[in-house]
Design a protein around this motif. Structure first.
Motif, PDB file in Angstrom:
ATOM      1  N   ASP A  37       0.985  -0.984   0.188  1.00  0.00           N
ATOM      2  CA  ASP A  37       0.084   0.100  -0.145  1.00  0.00           C
ATOM      3  C   ASP A  37       0.824   1.179  -0.104  1.00  0.00           C
ATOM      4  O   ASP A  37       0.423   2.255  -0.659  1.00  0.00           O
ATOM      5  CB  ASP A  37      -0.862  -0.175   1.367  1.00  0.00           C
ATOM      6  CG  ASP A  37      -2.020   1.155   1.015  1.00  0.00           C
ATOM      7  OD1 ASP A  37      -2.494   1.518   0.118  1.00  0.00           O
ATOM      8  OD2 ASP A  37      -2.271   1.492   2.133  1.00  0.00           O
ATOM      9  N   GLN A 169      -2.656  -5.669  -5.020  1.00  0.00           N
ATOM     10  CA  GLN A 169      -3.230  -4.466  -5.498  1.00  0.00           C
ATOM     11  C   GLN A 169      -4.730  -4.551  -5.485  1.00  0.00           C
ATOM     12  O   GLN A 169      -5.548  -3.669  -4.942  1.00  0.00           O
ATOM     13  CB  GLN A 169      -2.745  -3.782  -6.701  1.00  0.00           C
ATOM     14  CG  GLN A 169      -1.215  -3.337  -6.647  1.00  0.00           C
ATOM     15  CD  GLN A 169      -1.150  -2.099  -5.659  1.00  0.00           C
ATOM     16  OE1 GLN A 169      -2.189  -1.440  -5.524  1.00  0.00           O
ATOM     17  NE2 GLN A 169       0.255  -2.046  -5.352  1.00  0.00           N
ATOM     18  N   ASN A 173      -7.633  -2.516  -2.999  1.00  0.00           N
ATOM     19  CA  ASN A 173      -8.569  -1.734  -3.538  1.00  0.00           C
ATOM     20  C   ASN A 173      -9.821  -2.294  -3.017  1.00  0.00           C
ATOM     21  O   ASN A 173     -10.738  -1.530  -2.697  1.00  0.00           O
ATOM     22  CB  ASN A 173      -8.538  -1.896  -5.044  1.00  0.00           C
ATOM     23  CG  ASN A 173      -7.410  -1.151  -5.687  1.00  0.00           C
ATOM     24  OD1 ASN A 173      -6.699  -0.340  -5.093  1.00  0.00           O
ATOM     25  ND2 ASN A 173      -7.007  -1.456  -6.774  1.00  0.00           N
TER      26      ASN A 173
END
Length: 184
Positions: A37, A169, A173
């Motif tokens: 992150d 990722q 998200n």
């Protein structure tokens, strides 16, 4: 100065070796997602595991324990904590590579017969992923080595790490959009 990030947890009760191992795995997974992150990579993980006082107040466990004894903040005797680091061999934020290294370290340093009360995990030598440049490496050639096969293995490993990065990722998200418990 050395950059590091980490997290610690005092468990609500004494945990046996196997169930404490699950907590270590979950904490490592969260640490890795935090690295991803923030766009960071590491090449060293440090694990510290503190034992519960029940280990020395239980006569059955105490008679089998031969390790060092220390005194906690309250003056109670407890087995000396387990502490060590694992070098990853490369700068990475790969969940697979880091969890494998931490779990190997956990199995090596933690006494399977003792109850765990505290866990601390840190990533050392943390740097921004964008500041890491690919460097050419040189090695002595060997007469009977199939270098085309070795190159293919390296390329497959890099592709696997790239796929893993995309999954990380996507998980981040989803968590940001739907909350941290969205993926169980």
């Amino acid at each position: 100065s050395e950059n590091s990030i980490g997290s610690g947890q005092v468990l609500q009760r004494p945990y046996a070796f196997e169930e404490a191992g699950l907590i270590v795995r979950e904490m490592t997974d969260l640490l890795v997602l935090d690295l991803v992150d923030k766009g960071l990579v590491t090449d060293q993980i440090v694990l510290t595991v503190g034992y519960d006082i029940i280990n020395l107040s239980n006569p059955e466990i105490k008679k089998n324990y031969k390790g060092e004894v220390t005194t906690d903040l309250y003056g109670r005797e407890t087995p000396k904590h387990a502490h060590s680091s694992a070098n990853l061999g490369r700068l990475t934020s790969s969940t697979r590579l880091i969890i494998d290294a931490v779990m190997d370290l956990y199995r090596q340093i933690v006494d399977k017969n003792l109850y765990v009360r505290r866990i601390y995990i840190a990533a050392n030598h943390v740097v921004d992923e964008s500041s890491v440049k690919k460097e050419d490496t040189f090695e002595q050639l060997k007469l009977f080595t199939d270098y085309s096969r070795e190159q293919k293995i390296k390329e497959e490993e890099e592709a696997l790490l790239e796929r893993e990065k995309k999954i990380q990722q996507a998980v981040l998200n989803i968590k940001k959009k739907y909350g941290k418990n969205a993926i169980l």
